[in-house]
Design an enzyme around this catalytic site. Sequence first.
Site: not given
Ligand SMILES: *Cc1c(COP(=O)(O)O)cnc(C)c1O
Length: 426
Positions: A15, A142, A234, A263
């Site tokens: 990025y 996202y 998610d 994360k």
């Molecule tokens: C950051 C994020 C992702 C992607 O995760 P990465 O480990 O960066 O590939 C997917 N979904 C959500 C909601 C996110 O915040």
Amino acid sequence: MSLAERDAQIIWHPYTQMQTAVMPTGITSAKGACLYDEEGNEIIDAISSWWVITHGHCHPYITSRVNAQMQKLDQVIFAGFTHEPAVVLAEKLLRILPGNQQKVFYSDNGSTAVEVALKMCLQFWFNSGAPRKKILAFENGYHGDTFGAMSVSSRSAWTAPFDQLLFETMFIPLPTAGNIHLLKAKIQEYEDELACFIYEPLIQGSAGMIMYEASALDQLLEFCKGNQILLIQDEVFTGFGRTGKHFAADHLIQQADIMCFSKGLTGGLMPLGVTTCTDDIYNAFLSQDKLKTLFHGHSFTANPLACTAAAASIDLLLQQNTQDNIARICQQHRLFREKLAGRQGVKDIRQTGTILAIEFYTAESSGYFSNLRDALYSYFLERQILLRPLGNIIYILPPYCIDNQQLQYVYDAIESALAEFSPHHR
Ligand SMILES: *Cc1c(COP(=O)(O)O)cnc(C)c1O
């Protein structure tokens, strides 16, 4: 030469427009809520190093567990083999997830956790003999940077070069008490074509910390369930205490079929992704027919060190001390939010648990690429605070170990930035 100078010759950063980017900051160590750069400065990590550090950097409990594990078993193929860290983590995780989550599939990061979830849904319908191929998602959502994850994410400047190649997704706006009937009508039109609905619960992180009501989401989820649309929640960002509870799921009545995590999963020490699902999903892949297998895996699936870090991080999450810290951060944020509400320069201020977002008024066009964003980023870094604005939106989501004094220092810097950058004062 400094680290930053050596880096600038050979490394391409994520990025980052490499031509105009400022020199990266070279970090040599980290502890608790702080990073230490190569010039010896202490920097408060107010965004948990891109939302991943939950209990603080180099937490002694997590590092010692991983250290012990790496003397014993480093890595082993996960097809045909298993190991204690993977089993222990799955047990610990399922114990704190909604009761309908019964199986755990490992991968490496948030995007792959999402890819696995999408494949589970599409193949669920494929295996059933009555395929459904369309996917429902939120506008501005996202879900990651790989092609499947990009396809179910909002089309934006980030995806523009690839838009022709992304598969079609049906996008709907976030639900409100006012629009829920319209959303239901739209979904009903495509009802038996929709394989699944993927959503970020309660808060759309990358879109700019856009927050919405649990009750409206619950209504939408209930409706999808009634139409046999599988639900992919998610929780890559919202998991592990971020929203004030263990998971965003703990704010909701409806339970998803599939959940994605990454994360904060390992406390930030190692990369790991998890996709969990119900027995109904899992059972749809059981067959004498090899073609019904979920053919997905990564070289480092269920890496023992990453699984160990995640299990240790869950231990910490469940400690009273951590829960007290999370409650304290929620309370501090609330006080600061009340203090800033209506302040000149503040377009909006909003909070979900430990996440506080402040939208600045700006004279120029706002958005991710605004000059204000770069100015704010530098402004805070000069004051030894890592905040990474999304356009004109500043957000704080600190490691839970941050103390009130450090939080106050960040709040004070935001207040002075407001005075400095407010268009009324220029
Ligand atoms: C950051 C994020 C992702 C992607 O995760 P990465 O480990 O960066 O590939 C997917 N979904 C959500 C909601 C996110 O915040």
